[in-house]
Each structure stands twice: as structure tokens, then as C-alpha cells.
Scaffold this motif. Structure first.
Motif, short mmCIF file in Angstrom:
data_model
loop_
_atom_site.label_atom_id
_atom_site.label_comp_id
_atom_site.label_asym_id
_atom_site.label_seq_id
_atom_site.Cartn_x
_atom_site.Cartn_y
_atom_site.Cartn_z
N GLU A 106 -7.95 15.69 18.77
CA GLU A 106 -8.43 16.89 19.47
C GLU A 106 -7.69 18.16 19.02
N LEU A 107 -6.48 17.99 18.51
CA LEU A 107 -5.73 19.15 18.00
C LEU A 107 -6.26 19.64 16.66
N GLY A 108 -7.18 18.89 16.06
CA GLY A 108 -7.82 19.33 14.83
C GLY A 108 -7.11 18.96 13.56
N VAL A 109 -6.22 17.95 13.60
CA VAL A 109 -5.55 17.50 12.38
C VAL A 109 -6.61 16.95 11.42
N PRO A 110 -6.61 17.38 10.15
CA PRO A 110 -7.66 16.96 9.20
C PRO A 110 -7.79 15.45 9.04
N LYS A 111 -6.67 14.74 9.01
CA LYS A 111 -6.73 13.29 8.82
C LYS A 111 -5.74 12.61 9.76
N VAL A 112 -6.24 11.71 10.59
CA VAL A 112 -5.40 10.97 11.54
C VAL A 112 -5.50 9.49 11.21
N ILE A 113 -4.35 8.86 11.04
CA ILE A 113 -4.29 7.42 10.76
C ILE A 113 -3.51 6.77 11.89
N SER A 114 -4.04 5.68 12.43
CA SER A 114 -3.37 5.02 13.55
C SER A 114 -3.14 3.55 13.26
N LYS A 115 -1.99 3.07 13.66
CA LYS A 115 -1.64 1.67 13.52
C LYS A 115 -2.24 0.87 14.66
N ALA A 116 -2.88 -0.26 14.34
CA ALA A 116 -3.47 -1.12 15.36
C ALA A 116 -2.89 -2.52 15.27
N ILE A 117 -2.88 -3.21 16.41
CA ILE A 117 -2.34 -4.58 16.42
C ILE A 117 -3.42 -5.63 16.64
N SER A 118 -4.67 -5.18 16.84
CA SER A 118 -5.79 -6.11 17.00
C SER A 118 -7.07 -5.41 16.58
N LEU A 119 -8.11 -6.19 16.33
CA LEU A 119 -9.38 -5.61 15.93
C LEU A 119 -9.99 -4.77 17.06
N GLU A 120 -9.78 -5.22 18.31
CA GLU A 120 -10.29 -4.46 19.45
C GLU A 120 -9.59 -3.12 19.57
N HIS A 121 -8.28 -3.13 19.40
CA HIS A 121 -7.49 -1.91 19.41
C HIS A 121 -7.97 -0.97 18.30
N GLY A 122 -8.16 -1.53 17.12
CA GLY A 122 -8.62 -0.74 15.99
C GLY A 122 -10.00 -0.15 16.20
N ALA A 123 -10.88 -0.90 16.86
CA ALA A 123 -12.24 -0.41 17.10
C ALA A 123 -12.23 0.83 17.99
N VAL A 124 -11.35 0.84 18.99
CA VAL A 124 -11.23 2.00 19.87
C VAL A 124 -10.71 3.21 19.09
N LEU A 125 -9.69 2.97 18.27
CA LEU A 125 -9.10 4.07 17.48
C LEU A 125 -10.12 4.67 16.52
N LYS A 126 -10.95 3.82 15.91
CA LYS A 126 -11.98 4.31 15.00
C LYS A 126 -12.99 5.19 15.73
N LYS A 127 -13.36 4.79 16.94
CA LYS A 127 -14.31 5.58 17.72
C LYS A 127 -13.74 6.95 18.09
N LEU A 128 -12.42 7.03 18.15
CA LEU A 128 -11.78 8.32 18.43
C LEU A 128 -11.75 9.22 17.20
N GLY A 129 -12.03 8.65 16.04
CA GLY A 129 -12.06 9.44 14.81
C GLY A 129 -10.89 9.21 13.88
N ALA A 130 -10.11 8.16 14.13
CA ALA A 130 -8.94 7.88 13.29
C ALA A 130 -9.25 6.81 12.24
N ASP A 131 -8.58 6.90 11.10
CA ASP A 131 -8.55 5.78 10.16
C ASP A 131 -7.55 4.76 10.72
N VAL A 132 -7.80 3.49 10.50
CA VAL A 132 -6.98 2.45 11.13
C VAL A 132 -6.30 1.59 10.08
N VAL A 133 -5.04 1.27 10.32
CA VAL A 133 -4.30 0.33 9.47
C VAL A 133 -3.78 -0.81 10.33
N TYR A 134 -3.68 -1.98 9.71
CA TYR A 134 -3.18 -3.18 10.39
C TYR A 134 -2.01 -3.72 9.58
N PRO A 135 -0.82 -3.14 9.71
CA PRO A 135 0.30 -3.53 8.84
C PRO A 135 0.62 -5.02 8.86
#
Length: 232
Positions: A106-135
Motif C-alpha cells: 500500500e505504500l507503493g513500493v515498486p517490488k515487494v517480495i515476501s517469505k512464506a512457510i506454506s503454500l497457503e501462506h504464499g497464496a495470501v501474499l500473492k493476492k496482496l501483490g507480493a512475489d513469494v519465496v519459499y527458502p
């Protein structure tokens, strides 16, 4: 707190090359990422709730902030909204990860990447507009591929069906040409580079003959790459 020294007018347009990064969460993943970026000469903001982690981070960046509550106002005070890329590394605390990701987007950062620990967690982050990584998952996949394949070196997953993979040449391929092995017509794979004797060649001729120690970098569907590896 004081704001990061970047003032970009067109915040919704991602720059050609990211030069400033925000890291939220200084666990093992976040700390290693922040240090790597700083050592590469990038400007880095780091945020964490633990004072000792923030103190350690100040060895490689002066923009290190202790934040117990990651509200929009607090994030704005750090200046993280001015970064080209922000990585949210709070995977273990799912509620905090989701809320923080939402606020950074929402702050308008051009690219947001978020760490996820499960596919469900990642799915929510993607819907928010973030790229997701699963280290953790990615490391497990790399280890698994190394254990089951004698030729596998490393890979980059582009989606669930396509990879870029490094494959070490076997004795069967030495002195054979790309054309003779029919890598494209038989396996529908594209060779994007060959690493040989410490050099990387990205202009690969069909007549190129493989030498011992060569590494092939191919792109294609995972099942086709697996089939090619099995036949090496």
C-alpha cells in the motif's frame, strides 16, 4: 527515526536496476540477504524488533531500525517506501507477515517480495501483490535433486513446469556436438549457455563439441529436462 535518503517522483514505475532495498526481519534469511546486498554496494534499510540484531546490521548499513510495531506510520518513518525493492522476511509469524506485506504494498513500493512457510501462506501474499519465496522448500528441492541426480548442479524455477538448470556433461557426451545429441528436437530444450574452463559462452553453435568438465545451462519443461538428464 529518520527517513532514507531517496526521493523518487514516479514511485509506481520500477527502475531498470534496483539500487535500494528494504529488509524487514533479521532472521538467518533476512540477515544473510541484507549483508549480501550491502556487500554488493546496494543501499539497504533493515528493520527488526530485536536490538542485538539491529546492532549487528549497523556494521554494514547505517539505516538499521528497531521497530516493535510495524504500523504504516512506523514503516514510513524509516523511509522504506522509497526503496526499489522490499523483502518481508517474517515467514514464521504469518499474521505479521501478511499485515506487513499489505502495508508495504500500500505504500507503493515498486517490488515487494515476501517469505512464506506454506503454500497457503504464499497464496495470501500473492493476492496482496507480493512475489513469494519459499527458502526452506527451495533448499529442500535443491538437496533432493542433488541426491537423486549425479549430474545436477543447480536450478532456477520459473514456474511449476519450467526451469533453468545446470547439468554437468557426462562421458557419453564428451566429443559429441549439440547437433548430434539432438537436444532441441529430441528433448525440446534450449541451451542458453555453456560453462567451460571457467568461461561462460552464451552464443552456442549447434556444432559445439562438449569437453570433459563442461556444464550445460538449459531452459525448458521440467519433465523434458529430467528425461534429458536420465539419458546422459
Amino acid at each position: 527515526m529518520y527517513s532514507f535518503g531517496i526521493n523518487r517522483k514516479e514511485k509506481n514505475t520500477a527502475p531498470k536496476e534496483a539500487t535500494s532495498f528494504g529488509i524487514i526481519g533479521l532472521g538467518r534469511f533476512g540477515s544473510a540477504l541484507a549483508m549480501t546486498l550491502a556487500e554488493a554496494g546496494k543501499e539497504v534499510i533493515v528493520i527488526d524488533s530485536h536490538e542485538n540484531k539491529v546492532k549487528e546490521a549497523r556494521q554494514y548499513t547505517e539505516y538499521a531500525f528497531i521497530c516493535d510495531d510495524l504500523t504504516t506510520e512506523t514503516l514510513t518513518e524509516t523511509g522504506i517506501q522509497n526503496c526499489d525493492v522490499v523483502v518481508v522476511c517474517i515467514g514464521e509469524k504469518i499474521d505479521a507477515s501478511i499485515l506487513t506485506t499489505m502495508r508495504v504494498v500500500e505504500l507503493g513500493v515498486p517490488k515487494v517480495i515476501s517469505k512464506a512457510i506454506s503454500l497457503e501462506h504464499g497464496a495470501v501474499l500473492k493476492k496482496l501483490g507480493a512475489d513469494v519465496v519459499y527458502p526452506e522448500r527451495d533448499m529442500a528441492l535443491r538437496l533432493g535433486k542433488r541426491l537423486v541426480s549425479r549430474n545436477f548442479l543447480d536450478y532456477v524455477s520459473l514456474d511449476n513446469s519450467i526451469e533453468i538448470r545446470q547439468i554437468k556433461v557426462t562421458d557419453r557426451c564428451v566429443n559429441a556436438s549439440i547437433e548430434e545429441l539432438q537436444i532441441r528436437p529430441k528433448y525440446n530444450l534450449n541451451i542458453i549457455a555453456i560453462e567451460s574452463n571457467g568461461h561462460t559462452n552464451i552464443e552456442v553453435s549447434p556444432q559445439y563439441r562438449f569437453s570433459e568438465g563442461d556444464v550445460i545451462v538449459v531452459i525448458g519443461k521440467i519433465n523434458n529436462i529430467d528425461r534429458f538428464e536420465q539419458n546422459l
